[in-house]
Design an enzyme around this catalytic site. Structure first.
Site, PDB file in Angstrom:
ATOM      1  N   ASP A 248       0.829  -1.249  -0.006  1.00 60.32           N
ATOM      2  CA  ASP A 248      -0.142  -0.049  -0.005  1.00 60.32           C
ATOM      3  C   ASP A 248       0.988   1.125   0.085  1.00 60.32           C
ATOM      4  O   ASP A 248       1.331   1.526   1.056  1.00 60.32           O
ATOM      5  CB  ASP A 248      -0.899   0.218   1.152  1.00 60.32           C
ATOM      6  CG  ASP A 248      -1.888  -0.991   1.240  1.00 60.32           C
ATOM      7  OD1 ASP A 248      -1.884  -2.085   0.536  1.00 60.32           O
ATOM      8  OD2 ASP A 248      -2.914  -0.954   2.168  1.00 60.32           O
TER       9      ASP A 248
ATOM     10  N   LYS B  43      -7.046   3.170  -3.153  1.00 60.00           N
ATOM     11  CA  LYS B  43      -7.324   3.395  -1.616  1.00 60.00           C
ATOM     12  C   LYS B  43      -7.346   4.701  -1.125  1.00 60.00           C
ATOM     13  O   LYS B  43      -6.733   5.784  -1.296  1.00 60.00           O
ATOM     14  CB  LYS B  43      -6.283   2.557  -0.620  1.00 60.00           C
ATOM     15  CG  LYS B  43      -6.162   2.754   0.727  1.00 60.00           C
ATOM     16  CD  LYS B  43      -5.119   1.764   1.281  1.00 60.00           C
ATOM     17  CE  LYS B  43      -5.062   2.038   2.864  1.00 60.00           C
ATOM     18  NZ  LYS B  43      -3.704   1.486   3.458  1.00 60.00           N
TER      19      LYS B  43
ATOM     20  N   LYS C 252     -10.169   0.141  -1.886  1.00 62.21           N
ATOM     21  CA  LYS C 252     -10.073  -0.045  -0.613  1.00 62.21           C
ATOM     22  C   LYS C 252     -10.616   1.259   0.433  1.00 62.21           C
ATOM     23  O   LYS C 252     -10.244   2.370   0.067  1.00 62.21           O
ATOM     24  CB  LYS C 252      -8.543  -0.480  -0.092  1.00 62.21           C
ATOM     25  CG  LYS C 252      -8.459  -0.467   1.437  1.00 62.21           C
ATOM     26  CD  LYS C 252      -7.017  -1.306   1.512  1.00 62.21           C
ATOM     27  CE  LYS C 252      -6.510  -1.278   3.015  1.00 62.21           C
ATOM     28  NZ  LYS C 252      -5.410  -1.831   3.214  1.00 62.21           N
TER      29      LYS C 252
END
Length: 224
Positions: free
Chosen positions: A92, A154, A183
């Protein structure tokens, strides 16, 4: 949705600076017991998590350029490579928010590309830090991620002034389409919020409150 199915959306997260080895071992144990998709941890704890999660179906996710995103692209790429070498199965990364705000879109794309190349097939999620972006900036960042075919976009680090909103999730899903994950992270602390994110297009939930989310579903199973 069963508690098991909801758990499979969750990256069980512990990223604050004071987390101890005992905290990480507890996190991993909870992830195994509750069948969470992954643990999301800082990279120094990857070897410990790898040992604890051996022979389980829980993946190891780590963060890169976290939480500001303002590192040199070469540093982010190196960080990703080393994390993967240590055992990370998902990355991430925080994009460079300052470059987004400066409309340096070529540089934003190059930064993401550098980490994507370093991942060499390992799934990459790009953290936009949506609370700092305008709607147009969210759209443009998602378009770049769609073009590069990253694994996920995300919402948030959870370390800034705001986290995920259903409006941002819906917008991100609309822009990236069906082939890229979305996400929701930051401020997802209960079952109702988690389900709302999923209903608006989230395919993963990043939360330190995974246990509360699962317990809430068990306690109110008739509602969803």
């Amino acid at each position: 949705m069963s508690s098991y199915n909801l758990a499979r959306f969750i990256d069980h997260t512990a990223l604050t600076a004071e987390k101890t080895e005992s905290d990480i071992l507890k996190l991993c144990g909870e992830a195994v017991e509750n069948h969470f998709f992954s643990v999301c941890i800082n990279s120094a704890y990857i070897p410990l998590a790898k040992q604890r999660l051996e022979n389980s179906d829980v993946k190891i996710c780590t963060v890169v350029g976290f939480p500001l995103g303002a590192n040199l692209s070469s540093v982010k790429a190196f960080e990703a490579k080393e994390a993967i070498k240590a055992g990370a199965e998902e990355i991430d990364m925080v994009l460079n928010v300052g470059w987004v705000k400066s409309a340096k879109w070529a540089e934003v794309k190059s930064d993401i590309q550098a980490v994507l190349d370093a991942c060499d097939g390992v799934l990459l999620k790009v953290i936009l830090e949506t609370c700092l972006l305008t709607q147009d900036e969210i759209i443009k960042a998602c378009e770049i991620c769609r073009e590069l075919k990253v694994g996920f976009v995300k919402t948030s680090t959870g370390f800034n002034k705001g986290g995920a909103t259903v409006e941002d999730i819906a917008l991100m899903r609309q822009v990236v389409g069906d082939n890229i994950g979305v996400k929701a992270s930051g401020g997802v602390r209960d079952t109702e919020t988690a389900v709302a994110m999923i209903n608006n297009g989230a395919t993963r939930i990043g939360a330190s409150a995974g246990i509360a989310i699962i317990n809430g579903l068990k306690d109110n199973s008739s509602t969803y």
